[in-house]
Design a protein around this motif. Sequence first.
Motif, short mmCIF file in Angstrom:
data_model
loop_
_atom_site.label_atom_id
_atom_site.label_comp_id
_atom_site.label_asym_id
_atom_site.label_seq_id
_atom_site.Cartn_x
_atom_site.Cartn_y
_atom_site.Cartn_z
N PRO A 74 38.98 45.72 -110.33
CA PRO A 74 38.22 45.48 -111.55
C PRO A 74 36.80 44.99 -111.29
CG PRO A 74 39.79 43.70 -111.18
CD PRO A 74 40.09 44.76 -110.15
N TYR A 75 35.90 45.42 -112.15
CA TYR A 75 34.53 44.88 -112.13
C TYR A 75 33.93 45.07 -113.51
CZ TYR A 75 31.64 49.15 -112.35
OH TYR A 75 31.00 50.29 -112.76
N LEU A 94 45.49 62.96 -114.58
CA LEU A 94 45.13 61.83 -113.73
C LEU A 94 45.69 60.53 -114.29
CD1 LEU A 94 41.37 62.73 -113.10
CD2 LEU A 94 43.34 63.30 -111.68
N ARG A 95 46.23 59.69 -113.41
CA ARG A 95 46.78 58.41 -113.83
C ARG A 95 45.81 57.26 -113.60
NH1 ARG A 95 53.07 58.76 -111.63
NH2 ARG A 95 53.64 60.64 -112.83
N VAL A 96 44.70 57.54 -112.99
CA VAL A 96 43.69 56.51 -112.73
C VAL A 96 43.06 56.07 -114.05
CG1 VAL A 96 41.52 56.03 -111.53
CG2 VAL A 96 43.25 57.48 -110.46
N GLN A 97 42.89 54.76 -114.21
CA GLN A 97 42.36 54.24 -115.47
C GLN A 97 40.87 54.53 -115.67
OE1 GLN A 97 44.35 52.80 -117.92
NE2 GLN A 97 45.88 53.65 -116.51
N ASP A 98 40.13 54.63 -114.57
CA ASP A 98 38.68 54.87 -114.68
C ASP A 98 38.26 56.03 -113.76
OD1 ASP A 98 36.03 54.68 -115.30
OD2 ASP A 98 35.75 52.63 -114.58
N PRO A 99 38.71 57.26 -114.08
CA PRO A 99 38.41 58.40 -113.20
C PRO A 99 36.95 58.82 -113.21
CG PRO A 99 39.42 59.17 -115.22
CD PRO A 99 39.49 57.67 -115.26
N LEU A 100 36.16 58.26 -114.13
CA LEU A 100 34.74 58.61 -114.21
C LEU A 100 33.85 57.53 -113.63
CD1 LEU A 100 34.54 60.27 -117.74
CD2 LEU A 100 35.19 61.26 -115.55
N SER A 101 34.42 56.59 -112.93
CA SER A 101 33.60 55.54 -112.32
C SER A 101 32.61 56.15 -111.34
CB SER A 101 34.51 54.54 -111.58
OG SER A 101 33.73 53.56 -110.91
N GLY A 102 31.41 55.61 -111.36
CA GLY A 102 30.40 56.06 -110.40
C GLY A 102 30.33 55.17 -109.18
N PHE A 103 31.26 54.22 -109.07
CA PHE A 103 31.26 53.23 -108.00
C PHE A 103 32.63 53.28 -107.32
CE2 PHE A 103 30.52 48.38 -107.16
CZ PHE A 103 30.24 48.66 -105.83
N PHE A 104 32.68 53.81 -106.11
CA PHE A 104 33.97 53.99 -105.44
C PHE A 104 33.76 54.14 -103.94
CE2 PHE A 104 32.35 58.12 -106.76
CZ PHE A 104 32.47 58.90 -105.61
N ALA A 105 34.87 54.11 -103.20
CA ALA A 105 34.84 54.32 -101.75
C ALA A 105 35.96 55.29 -101.39
CB ALA A 105 35.01 53.00 -101.00
N VAL A 106 35.71 56.13 -100.40
CA VAL A 106 36.71 57.11 -99.96
C VAL A 106 36.64 57.25 -98.45
CG1 VAL A 106 36.58 58.44 -102.11
CG2 VAL A 106 35.14 59.08 -100.19
N ALA A 161 39.27 54.08 -103.24
CA ALA A 161 39.19 52.77 -103.89
C ALA A 161 38.16 52.86 -105.01
CB ALA A 161 38.79 51.69 -102.89
N VAL A 162 38.59 52.57 -106.23
CA VAL A 162 37.74 52.75 -107.41
C VAL A 162 37.37 51.40 -108.01
CG1 VAL A 162 37.59 53.75 -109.73
CG2 VAL A 162 38.87 54.94 -107.93
N ALA A 163 36.09 51.15 -108.20
CA ALA A 163 35.64 50.00 -108.97
C ALA A 163 35.84 50.37 -110.43
CB ALA A 163 34.17 49.71 -108.69
N SER A 164 36.79 49.70 -111.08
CA SER A 164 37.27 50.14 -112.39
C SER A 164 36.84 49.21 -113.52
CB SER A 164 38.80 50.26 -112.36
OG SER A 164 39.29 50.67 -113.62
N ARG A 165 36.34 49.84 -114.58
CA ARG A 165 35.97 49.10 -115.79
C ARG A 165 37.15 48.91 -116.72
NH1 ARG A 165 31.65 53.63 -117.19
NH2 ARG A 165 33.45 54.78 -116.35
N TYR A 166 38.20 49.71 -116.52
CA TYR A 166 39.26 49.80 -117.51
C TYR A 166 40.61 49.29 -117.04
CZ TYR A 166 35.66 52.71 -119.62
OH TYR A 166 34.47 53.17 -120.15
N VAL A 202 32.72 46.33 -119.69
CA VAL A 202 31.37 46.88 -119.81
C VAL A 202 30.52 45.91 -120.61
CG1 VAL A 202 29.97 48.76 -120.71
CG2 VAL A 202 32.18 49.27 -119.69
N ASP A 203 29.33 45.62 -120.12
CA ASP A 203 28.40 44.74 -120.83
C ASP A 203 27.17 45.53 -121.29
OD1 ASP A 203 30.03 42.56 -120.31
OD2 ASP A 203 28.97 42.03 -118.48
N ARG A 204 26.68 45.17 -122.47
CA ARG A 204 25.41 45.69 -123.01
C ARG A 204 25.42 47.19 -123.23
NH1 ARG A 204 22.27 42.42 -119.01
NH2 ARG A 204 21.38 44.36 -118.26
N TRP A 205 26.55 47.76 -123.57
CA TRP A 205 26.60 49.18 -123.93
C TRP A 205 26.65 49.32 -125.44
CZ3 TRP A 205 30.35 52.89 -120.90
CH2 TRP A 205 29.65 53.46 -119.83
N PRO A 206 25.81 50.18 -126.03
CA PRO A 206 25.94 50.46 -127.46
C PRO A 206 27.23 51.23 -127.74
CG PRO A 206 24.35 51.94 -126.45
CD PRO A 206 24.71 50.94 -125.40
#
Length: 270
Positions: free
Chosen positions: A230-231, A184-196, A149-154, A160-164
């Motif tokens: 989404p988050y 990979l078909r996942v929209q946010d494969p680089l998320s640092g927030f997930f569960a497995v 389960a991926v917390a996805s930004r995309y 995303v807030d407050r990113w330059p």
Amino acid sequence: MKSDRAPGYQGTRGRPGETTKPVPESDPESRIPDPVLSVVVPTYNERDSLPPLVSRLAEACRALAVELVIVDDASPDGTGLVADALANSGSMPIAVIHRSGKAGLASAVLAGAHAARGMVISVMDSDLSHPPELLPALFEAIQRGAGIAVASRYVPGGGVDRWPWPRRLVSRVATVAAQIGLGLRVQDPLSGFFAVRREMLTERGYQGLGYKLLVEILARHPQARVAEIPYRFVDRQAGQSKLHISEIWAFLKLLTHLRLARFRQVTLKR
């Protein structure tokens, strides 16, 4: 049957330079149940953000049996001592792993996973950029059959807030590189927030390079069912970013390794 917990669990000496302060073991007389969810949080110089994170996490997961596993890489600002104090406060079950130096975010997560007791493991940052209020939804997605389960930004509803803009560009380029390079078909494969599911993180063979472990999990488990929730990512509210040139270089090395491994697998199947 041999346990797959880290050798340092139960507070004894584990891997070189690593010690673990455990959560209390549950028993029939104890009010502390076996956790269904273990939340692994790597820390480095997070003294100010860790207490509010623990408070929010405990409140958000009141309906779940949760344990927190903090993995501190010898933070010079005293984060490890703060973590120990939080573990002694009794606000929630907390295990603290002290490592002798900064050895990378992915390897810290793997160390925490081996010390975790829950059958579902969630990973999140300690800088308040990941909302702990999303943890029940991630856990529920696993309970409903997802392997990851991926917390996805995309995905719609995320962002995303407050990113330059330079950091937005780096994130997007890295995301596309992972998607195309590894299929990979996942929209946010680089998320640092997930569960497995726990067994996905405790199996052998992880490279543990850099700061993006999810991409390696996805590459190793291409058939796993993935749920993206989404988050909105909010840039860290305290401390300094862990994103350095060395971490980007480690990510590129990992991507190359995973791409070559995928190529070898395809070649062997022919």
